[in-house]
Design an enzyme around this catalytic site. Structure first.
Site, short mmCIF file in Angstrom:
data_model
loop_
_atom_site.label_atom_id
_atom_site.label_comp_id
_atom_site.label_asym_id
_atom_site.label_seq_id
_atom_site.Cartn_x
_atom_site.Cartn_y
_atom_site.Cartn_z
N CYS A 1 0.83 -1.21 0.00
CA CYS A 1 0.00 0.00 0.00
C CYS A 1 0.86 1.26 0.00
O CYS A 1 1.72 1.43 0.87
CB CYS A 1 -0.90 -0.02 1.23
N TRP B 1 -7.57 -6.31 6.14
CA TRP B 1 -6.22 -6.76 5.90
C TRP B 1 -5.90 -7.87 6.90
O TRP B 1 -6.40 -7.86 8.03
CB TRP B 1 -5.22 -5.62 6.10
N THR C 1 -8.39 0.17 7.21
CA THR C 1 -7.31 0.67 6.36
C THR C 1 -5.95 0.58 7.05
O THR C 1 -5.85 0.56 8.29
CB THR C 1 -7.56 2.13 5.96
N VAL C 2 -4.92 0.51 6.23
CA VAL C 2 -3.54 0.68 6.67
C VAL C 2 -3.00 1.96 6.04
O VAL C 2 -3.45 2.34 4.96
CB VAL C 2 -2.66 -0.53 6.26
N TYR D 1 -5.37 7.05 -8.92
CA TYR D 1 -6.59 6.33 -8.55
C TYR D 1 -7.80 6.88 -9.28
O TYR D 1 -8.71 6.13 -9.65
CB TYR D 1 -6.81 6.39 -7.03
#
Length: 318
Positions: A56, A89, A123-124, A187
């Site tokens: 990521c 995750w 999220t990370v 993105y």
């Protein structure tokens, strides 16, 4: 990060930026910058675990800054595997698929430990309070900001000045443009769901890439002769550009290797400790091509491009 919770309006990709706003500050002080009245946690060596994924780009920022500042023995690092499902995750790189410090299989468990009905994407990067197993924050821009400003007492002696006071105002403007037009711009191209939205995103991205190519014509780094947070933020997109964004996200006017100044700059950074040695190209490719089935329905991960070129001398110092 996880793009699953982002939305599309008129075919355009819009990133959901509503993160857990908590800050970790020196002695739990109220910081001068950033939103007021957010929950505060005290800086404490050994208390927190940074959970990230090398796949990521947003998490890679925190991995790089942690190493640049010499915080490896102060804030532990937990690494998730390169893929995730709609839930979370996972720690499939660890023996038994369990994080050895937190004792959990999914990062989701740390979010639910604090917010049992957490409604948003898992999220990370995320910082987790080890004693309670609860997530502290996943607000990635402030995580790296505070690693520099709030953890100074633990920085190694020769740590770089990632936020030079005399450059800070200009740097903030540069980073804002890098984020909106490049970090997030790729993105917007990749997740556009209409031709008009894609065309607009593509034009915005390449306007910014041309600006960066020109800016780096007569300077080694974005802000001059020393590495700053601005370089960290740009690097994580550039290192993914040819392996992923050029083809997978249709950002294909040129490859990074065809942009002389940006390519030399990216290789210059790659050679520095904390940059290239934190990159895992296999995980990067596996993540994007396997997870984004709406873009790549077969899940096939391409063999190319040749990534050995990253170790060729950049010659930027001259």
């Amino acid at each position: 990060m996880n793009e699953d919770d982002s939305k599309k309006t008129g075919g355009s990709f819009e990133r959901d930026t509503d993160y857990i706003p908590d800050r970790i500050t020196h002695e739990g002080r109220r910081p001068e910058h950033g939103p007021a009245d957010v929950p505060l946690w005290p800086v404490e060596a050994g208390r927190y675990r940074l959970v990230a994924a090398r796949a990521c780009p947003w998490a890679s920022r925190a991995i790089i800054v942690r190493q640049l500042l010499g915080l490896e023995d102060v804030i532990s690092l937990g690494l998730c595997g390169p893929t995730h499902d709609l839930r979370s995750w996972t720690f499939d790189l660890d023996p038994g698929g369990v994080d050895p410090v937190l004792g959990i299989e999914r990062l989701q468990q740390a979010y639910f430990a604090r917010f049992p009905a957490y409604p948003k994407g898992i999220t990370v990067p995320a910082v987790v309070d080890v004693p309670t197993g609860q997530v502290v924050t996943n607000d990635f821009p402030w995580i790296t900001h505070d690693l520099f400003f709030e953890w100074r007492e633990f920085h190694r002696e020769d740590a770089p000045d990632l936020w030079p006071a005399e450059l800070r105002e200009e740097m903030e403007a540069v980073m804002k443009r890098v984020y909106t037009e490049v970090n997030n711009g790729v993105y917007r191209c990749g997740f556009a769901s209409s031709q008009d939205a894609y065309d607009a995103a593509y034009d915005r991205l390449w306007t910014a890439m041309d600006w960066l190519e020109e800016r780096l014509a007569d300077r080694r780094y974005l802000m001059g002769e020393t590495v700053t947070e601005a370089d960290v933020r740009l690097f994580t997109t550039l290192v993914r550009f040819d392996p992923v964004y050029h083809g997978h996200f249709k950002c294909n006017r040129q490859k990074l290797t065809e942009l002389p100044n940006l390519w030399r700059y990216a290789r210059d950074l790659f050679a520095l400790p904390g940059f290239g040695d934190t990159v895992d190209f296999d995980q990067i490719k596996t993540h994007y091509y396997s997870v984004h089935r709406g873009i790549n329905p077969t899940g096939i991960v391409p063999q190319g491009p040749d990534l050995s070129v990253w170790t060729e001398p950049a010659g930027r110092h001259s």
